[in-house]
Design a protein around this motif. Structure first.
Motif: not given
Length: 138
Positions: A64-71
């Motif tokens: 699944x894709x990361x919900x928040x890719x910032x980190x």
């Protein structure tokens, strides 16, 4: 070149041995000859025999894709900076960078594995002193 060879080896179920002479791969059916070659190379170079190479199989659509890719992107940026002196992670970091547009959970896990590797191998990089000679020493 190496990635192409490994892709072919994985597809054809070849037995490939990995030697850390900055990555040498031996392939063949004659295990005795492979062993002799490893011993011969070990006499000339200080080898670290990593044994039989295992291929990880992972299906791209299983994650699944990361919900928040910032980190993830922050870690990736820090890892890219480290590749200046830690050439041993350059290939893996480059591969993760190519996937940064839509990172998945497995990519974050791979980045964390690289971080763990770095934590366990301090002092493996190239030291670039602010003063002194620009010559590299082994």
């Amino acid at each position: 070149m190496v990635w192409t060879l490994l892709a072919i080896a994985a597809k054809r179920d070849w037995v490939v041995h990995c030697l850390d002479v900055n990555n040498a791969f031996l392939h063949g059916d004659d295990l005795q000859k492979i062993q002799e070659m490893k011993e011969h190379l070990d006499k000339r170079f200080s080898l670290k025999d990593l044994g039989k190479l295992n291929f990880a199989s992972y299906r791209v659509n299983d994650d699944v894709a990361l919900a928040d890719a910032t980190r993830y992107k922050q870690i990736l940026g820090q890892l890219q900076y480290l590749t200046i002196t830690r050439l041993d992670i350059a290939c893996a970091v480059n591969l993760l960078s190519q996937l940064a547009a839509s990172p998945e959970h497995v990519h974050m896990v791979a980045a964390e594995i690289i971080l763990h590797y770095l934590k366990c191998t301090p002092g493996q990089g190239i030291v670039l002193a602010s003063k002194g000679s620009l010559e590299l020493e082994a």
